[in-house]
Scaffold this motif. Structure first.
Motif, PDB file in Angstrom:
ATOM      1  N   ILE A 119      36.357  35.247  24.667  1.00  0.00           N
ATOM      2  CA  ILE A 119      35.921  34.819  23.340  1.00  0.00           C
ATOM      3  C   ILE A 119      36.741  35.634  22.346  1.00  0.00           C
ATOM      4  CG2 ILE A 119      33.986  34.592  21.742  1.00  0.00           C
ATOM      5  CD1 ILE A 119      32.120  34.662  24.163  1.00  0.00           C
ATOM      6  N   THR A 120      37.495  34.975  21.481  1.00  0.00           N
ATOM      7  CA  THR A 120      38.469  35.682  20.649  1.00  0.00           C
ATOM      8  C   THR A 120      38.468  35.167  19.219  1.00  0.00           C
ATOM      9  OG1 THR A 120      40.815  36.312  20.483  1.00  0.00           O
ATOM     10  CG2 THR A 120      40.340  34.098  21.304  1.00  0.00           C
ATOM     11  N   TRP A 121      38.767  36.080  18.301  1.00  0.00           N
ATOM     12  CA  TRP A 121      38.929  35.726  16.894  1.00  0.00           C
ATOM     13  C   TRP A 121      39.834  36.766  16.261  1.00  0.00           C
ATOM     14  CZ3 TRP A 121      38.151  31.116  15.194  1.00  0.00           C
ATOM     15  CH2 TRP A 121      38.142  30.853  13.817  1.00  0.00           C
ATOM     16  N   ASP A 122      40.206  36.529  15.023  1.00  0.00           N
ATOM     17  CA  ASP A 122      41.156  37.383  14.300  1.00  0.00           C
ATOM     18  C   ASP A 122      40.642  37.552  12.883  1.00  0.00           C
ATOM     19  OD1 ASP A 122      43.242  38.603  13.032  1.00  0.00           O
ATOM     20  OD2 ASP A 122      44.701  37.009  13.381  1.00  0.00           O
ATOM     21  N   ASP A 123      39.826  38.615  12.666  1.00  0.00           N
ATOM     22  CA  ASP A 123      39.221  38.816  11.351  1.00  0.00           C
ATOM     23  C   ASP A 123      39.158  40.308  11.065  1.00  0.00           C
ATOM     24  OD1 ASP A 123      38.067  38.249   8.938  1.00  0.00           O
ATOM     25  OD2 ASP A 123      36.249  37.339   9.758  1.00  0.00           O
ATOM     26  N   SER A 124      39.065  40.656   9.793  1.00  0.00           N
ATOM     27  CA  SER A 124      39.080  42.073   9.422  1.00  0.00           C
ATOM     28  C   SER A 124      38.390  42.270   8.085  1.00  0.00           C
ATOM     29  CB  SER A 124      40.521  42.590   9.326  1.00  0.00           C
ATOM     30  OG  SER A 124      41.189  41.966   8.237  1.00  0.00           O
ATOM     31  N   GLY A 125      38.295  43.550   7.693  1.00  0.00           N
ATOM     32  CA  GLY A 125      37.866  43.891   6.354  1.00  0.00           C
ATOM     33  C   GLY A 125      36.465  44.443   6.233  1.00  0.00           C
ATOM     34  N   ASP A 126      35.526  43.981   7.050  1.00  0.00           N
ATOM     35  CA  ASP A 126      34.144  44.427   6.939  1.00  0.00           C
ATOM     36  C   ASP A 126      33.531  44.471   8.336  1.00  0.00           C
ATOM     37  OD1 ASP A 126      31.071  43.702   6.659  1.00  0.00           O
ATOM     38  OD2 ASP A 126      31.696  44.622   4.771  1.00  0.00           O
ATOM     39  N   ILE A 127      32.843  45.550   8.640  1.00  0.00           N
ATOM     40  CA  ILE A 127      32.304  45.686   9.991  1.00  0.00           C
ATOM     41  C   ILE A 127      31.175  44.694  10.263  1.00  0.00           C
ATOM     42  CG2 ILE A 127      32.978  48.090  10.271  1.00  0.00           C
ATOM     43  CD1 ILE A 127      30.108  48.895   9.633  1.00  0.00           C
ATOM     44  N   TYR A 128      30.538  44.187   9.220  1.00  0.00           N
ATOM     45  CA  TYR A 128      29.406  43.294   9.420  1.00  0.00           C
ATOM     46  C   TYR A 128      29.784  41.818   9.426  1.00  0.00           C
ATOM     47  CZ  TYR A 128      27.095  47.663   8.309  1.00  0.00           C
ATOM     48  OH  TYR A 128      26.694  48.980   8.310  1.00  0.00           O
ATOM     49  N   THR A 129      30.947  41.485   8.913  1.00  0.00           N
ATOM     50  CA  THR A 129      31.360  40.079   8.880  1.00  0.00           C
ATOM     51  C   THR A 129      32.562  39.784   9.763  1.00  0.00           C
ATOM     52  OG1 THR A 129      32.767  40.449   6.934  1.00  0.00           O
ATOM     53  CG2 THR A 129      30.478  39.780   6.531  1.00  0.00           C
ATOM     54  N   SER A 130      33.277  40.813  10.212  1.00  0.00           N
ATOM     55  CA  SER A 130      34.481  40.583  11.014  1.00  0.00           C
ATOM     56  C   SER A 130      34.235  40.357  12.498  1.00  0.00           C
ATOM     57  CB  SER A 130      35.457  41.761  10.845  1.00  0.00           C
ATOM     58  OG  SER A 130      34.910  42.961  11.383  1.00  0.00           O
ATOM     59  N   PRO A 131      33.056  40.674  13.076  1.00  0.00           N
ATOM     60  CA  PRO A 131      32.913  40.601  14.536  1.00  0.00           C
ATOM     61  C   PRO A 131      33.194  39.221  15.121  1.00  0.00           C
ATOM     62  CG  PRO A 131      31.093  41.847  13.601  1.00  0.00           C
ATOM     63  CD  PRO A 131      31.835  41.245  12.459  1.00  0.00           C
ATOM     64  N   THR A 132      33.828  39.241  16.273  1.00  0.00           N
ATOM     65  CA  THR A 132      34.010  38.014  17.040  1.00  0.00           C
ATOM     66  C   THR A 132      32.679  37.544  17.613  1.00  0.00           C
ATOM     67  OG1 THR A 132      36.274  38.655  17.614  1.00  0.00           O
ATOM     68  CG2 THR A 132      35.223  36.989  19.010  1.00  0.00           C
ATOM     69  N   LEU A 133      31.913  38.464  18.192  1.00  0.00           N
ATOM     70  CA  LEU A 133      30.590  38.149  18.727  1.00  0.00           C
ATOM     71  C   LEU A 133      29.568  39.084  18.094  1.00  0.00           C
ATOM     72  CD1 LEU A 133      28.567  36.839  20.727  1.00  0.00           C
ATOM     73  CD2 LEU A 133      29.327  38.505  22.440  1.00  0.00           C
ATOM     74  N   SER A 134      28.530  38.503  17.487  1.00  0.00           N
ATOM     75  CA  SER A 134      27.435  39.277  16.899  1.00  0.00           C
ATOM     76  C   SER A 134      26.149  38.939  17.626  1.00  0.00           C
ATOM     77  CB  SER A 134      27.283  38.957  15.406  1.00  0.00           C
ATOM     78  OG  SER A 134      28.434  39.317  14.678  1.00  0.00           O
ATOM     79  N   VAL A 135      25.440  39.969  18.098  1.00  0.00           N
ATOM     80  CA  VAL A 135      24.209  39.769  18.864  1.00  0.00           C
ATOM     81  C   VAL A 135      23.041  40.385  18.100  1.00  0.00           C
ATOM     82  CG1 VAL A 135      23.006  40.187  21.033  1.00  0.00           C
ATOM     83  CG2 VAL A 135      25.495  39.836  21.032  1.00  0.00           C
ATOM     84  N   PHE A 136      22.097  39.540  17.686  1.00  0.00           N
ATOM     85  CA  PHE A 136      20.899  39.993  16.989  1.00  0.00           C
ATOM     86  C   PHE A 136      19.638  39.778  17.833  1.00  0.00           C
ATOM     87  CE2 PHE A 136      23.962  38.635  13.725  1.00  0.00           C
ATOM     88  CZ  PHE A 136      24.103  39.819  13.020  1.00  0.00           C
ATOM     89  N   ALA A 137      19.709  38.905  18.823  1.00  0.00           N
ATOM     90  CA  ALA A 137      18.541  38.577  19.639  1.00  0.00           C
ATOM     91  C   ALA A 137      18.260  39.657  20.669  1.00  0.00           C
ATOM     92  CB  ALA A 137      18.765  37.242  20.344  1.00  0.00           C
ATOM     93  N   SER A 138      16.995  39.876  20.942  1.00  0.00           N
ATOM     94  CA  SER A 138      16.598  40.856  21.937  1.00  0.00           C
ATOM     95  C   SER A 138      16.728  40.288  23.345  1.00  0.00           C
ATOM     96  CB  SER A 138      15.156  41.296  21.684  1.00  0.00           C
ATOM     97  OG  SER A 138      14.808  42.361  22.536  1.00  0.00           O
ATOM     98  N   ASP A 139      16.719  41.192  24.323  1.00  0.00           N
ATOM     99  CA  ASP A 139      16.792  40.829  25.737  1.00  0.00           C
ATOM    100  C   ASP A 139      17.995  39.931  26.014  1.00  0.00           C
ATOM    101  OD1 ASP A 139      14.159  42.008  26.844  1.00  0.00           O
ATOM    102  OD2 ASP A 139      13.540  40.919  25.055  1.00  0.00           O
ATOM    103  N   PHE A 140      19.139  40.386  25.508  1.00  0.00           N
ATOM    104  CA  PHE A 140      20.405  39.662  25.663  1.00  0.00           C
ATOM    105  C   PHE A 140      21.225  40.328  26.761  1.00  0.00           C
ATOM    106  CE2 PHE A 140      24.957  39.461  24.803  1.00  0.00           C
ATOM    107  CZ  PHE A 140      25.157  38.093  24.691  1.00  0.00           C
ATOM    108  N   THR A 141      21.928  39.492  27.538  1.00  0.00           N
ATOM    109  CA  THR A 141      22.818  40.000  28.573  1.00  0.00           C
ATOM    110  C   THR A 141      24.153  39.278  28.497  1.00  0.00           C
ATOM    111  OG1 THR A 141      20.949  40.432  30.066  1.00  0.00           O
ATOM    112  CG2 THR A 141      23.136  40.335  31.065  1.00  0.00           C
ATOM    113  N   ALA A 142      25.254  40.031  28.625  1.00  0.00           N
ATOM    114  CA  ALA A 142      26.590  39.435  28.743  1.00  0.00           C
ATOM    115  C   ALA A 142      27.243  39.971  30.008  1.00  0.00           C
ATOM    116  CB  ALA A 142      27.441  39.747  27.531  1.00  0.00           C
ATOM    117  N   ARG A 143      27.941  39.098  30.737  1.00  0.00           N
ATOM    118  CA  ARG A 143      28.577  39.498  31.987  1.00  0.00           C
ATOM    119  C   ARG A 143      29.940  38.820  32.119  1.00  0.00           C
ATOM    120  NH1 ARG A 143      24.284  37.819  36.523  1.00  0.00           N
ATOM    121  NH2 ARG A 143      25.086  35.801  35.873  1.00  0.00           N
ATOM    122  N   TYR A 144      30.900  39.571  32.638  1.00  0.00           N
ATOM    123  CA  TYR A 144      32.189  39.027  33.063  1.00  0.00           C
ATOM    124  C   TYR A 144      32.892  38.243  31.953  1.00  0.00           C
ATOM    125  CZ  TYR A 144      29.363  39.856  37.219  1.00  0.00           C
ATOM    126  OH  TYR A 144      28.510  40.413  38.145  1.00  0.00           O
TER     127      TYR A 144
END
Length: 322
Positions: free
Chosen positions: A101-126
C-alpha cells in the motif's frame, strides 16, 4: 539483592504475553482468531473489491464481527483510513514483498500518512506500507491511533516520521521499519519484538522521538530482541516530550549507532526527566563506554520492572498470534 538469571527477562515477557487468557471483551483468543467475514481485494477484478479502501468502507459501522480483508499481491496506490467505528478488522497480504500500500504525500504528520488506523482491535499482517516522498519533509507511512493494534511481518518505510505511533497500546512483531529522522514517533505504549530497525540517515538522525508528556503516563517504546542497522550513523532517540521513554533489551546494534547513543534535541532540561534505557544489548553499536550520562544501563530487575509495571504490558491479553 542477588543478581537475577539471564533468562529472567524473556520469562517475564512470555508470562505477560500468555496467549490463552481472555481479551478485554471477555472472549478467548482462540475465539478471536475465528473471523466471520471474508473480503477479498484483487486488482485484477476477481475479488470483491479492487481497492483496499473500498473493502474497508464495506465493513458496517459499529462492527462486532472479526473481518478478514485479504489483499492479493499488487501495488495499491491509495491513501487508506480505517475509521474508529470499524473495529475488528484484519488486513492481510500473503507476503510483504509483493503486497504494497503506497502513497506520496508530505507536510503534516496527521494528513500525510499512507495508512491511518483509528479503529480498535486492528491487525495488519504481511504488508508493505510506504510513503515514497523521501527526505525533506514530514512524510508518514503509517499512523496508528487505535486503542489496540497489532502488526506482524509488515514493512513500514519512509524517511521522516515513518511510523506515527500516536496513542494506544500496540504490538509490532517481526516488522521491518525504515527511515532517517524520528522515524518511530508518538506517545503510544508499544512493544517492538524481533523487529528490524533500519536507519537511512546520512548523519546522526534519531530513530525514535517518543512524546511522553507527564511522568504518570504509562507510555513508551520498548524494543526487545530487535536489530538496529543503517547506512551511516544514527542515534537511538531524542525527546519529543519531556518525559520521553524508550528502552532497548537484548537487541543487536550495528556500528551505525553513534557511540553517545542518545540526543537531547538541544533541550538539556530533559536530562533529568527522560528515561532512556538499555539492557543486555550487543554488537559494535551497543558499547556504553561513551553513552550520554543521562541514559541508563538497566539491571535485570530494572528492566523487568519497566516491562511489567506498565499498562502497555498488562493490556496485552488481547494480542493474538498471526
Amino acid at each position: 539483592m542477588a543478581a537475577q538469571s539471564s533468562s529472567y527477562i524473556p520469562l517475564i515477557i512470555i508470562v505477560a504475553f500468555c496467549w490463552f487468557i481472555s481479551n478485554s471483551n471477555g472472549r478467548l483468543l482462540s475465539e478471536k482468531l475465528t473471523w466471520k467475514r471474508l473480503i477479498t481485494v484483487d486488482q485484477s477484478g476477481e475479488g470483491n473489491f479492487i481497492t483496499v479502501q473500498d473493502a474497508i468502507d464495506s465493513v458496517p459501522s459499529n462492527n462486532v464481527d472479526v473481518t478478514l480483508i485479504l489483499i492479493k499481491p499488487g501495488m495499491y496506490k491509495e491513501k487508506v483510513t480505517v475509521p474508529e467505528d470499524k473495529p475488528f478488522i484484519i488486513l492481510t497480504g500473503r507476503n510483504a514483498e509483493n503486497t504494497t500500500i503506497t502513497w506520496d504525500d508530505s507536510g503534516d504528520i496527521y494528513t500525510s500518512p499512507t495508512l491511518s488506523v483509528f479503529a480498535s482491535d486492528f491487525t495488519a499482517r504481511y504488508l508493505t506500507i510506504q510513503n515514497t516522498y523521501g527526505a525533506g519533509a514530514k512524510a508518514v507511512a503509517l499512523r496508528v491511533s487505535s486503542e489496540r493494534a497489532e502488526f506482524y511481518a509488515c514493512r513500514i518505510t519512509s524517511y521522516q516520521d515513518t511510523l506515527l505511533d500516536e496513542g494506544g497500546s500496540h504490538f509490532y512483531s517481526n516488522c521491518y521499519i525504515q527511515g532517517g529522522t524520528d522515524f518511530i514517533c508518538g506517545n503510544a505504549a508499544s512493544l517492538f519484538q524481533k523487529c528490524h530497525i533500519h536507519s537511512i540517515s546520512d548523519g546522526n538522525g534519531a530513530i525514535t522521538a517518543q512524546r511522553r508528556m507527564k511522568p504518570e503516563e504509562d507510555t513508551g517504546f520498548y524494543f526487545t530482541d530487535c536489530r538496529v542497522t543503517g547506512i551511516k550513523s544514527c542515534t537511538l532517540g531524542r525527546p519529543w516530550g519531556p518525559y520521553s521513554r524508550v528502552v532497548f533489551v537484548n537487541s543487536y546494534m550495528s556500528n551505525v549507532v553513534n557511540p553517545y547513543g542518545w540526543d537531547d534535541w538541544g533541550k538539556p532540561s530533559t536530562h533529568s526527566s527522560v528515561y532512556y534505557g538499555e539492557h543486555k544489548c550487543y554488537g559494535p553499536g551497543a558499547t556504553r563506554s561513551k553513552r550520554v550520562e543521562w541514559s541508563q544501563s538497566l539491571t535485570n530487575q530494572e528492566a523487568a520492572t519497566i516491562f511489567t509495571k506498565t499498562t502497555m504490558i498488562s493490556a496485552k491479553s488481547w494480542i493474538i498470534k498471526p
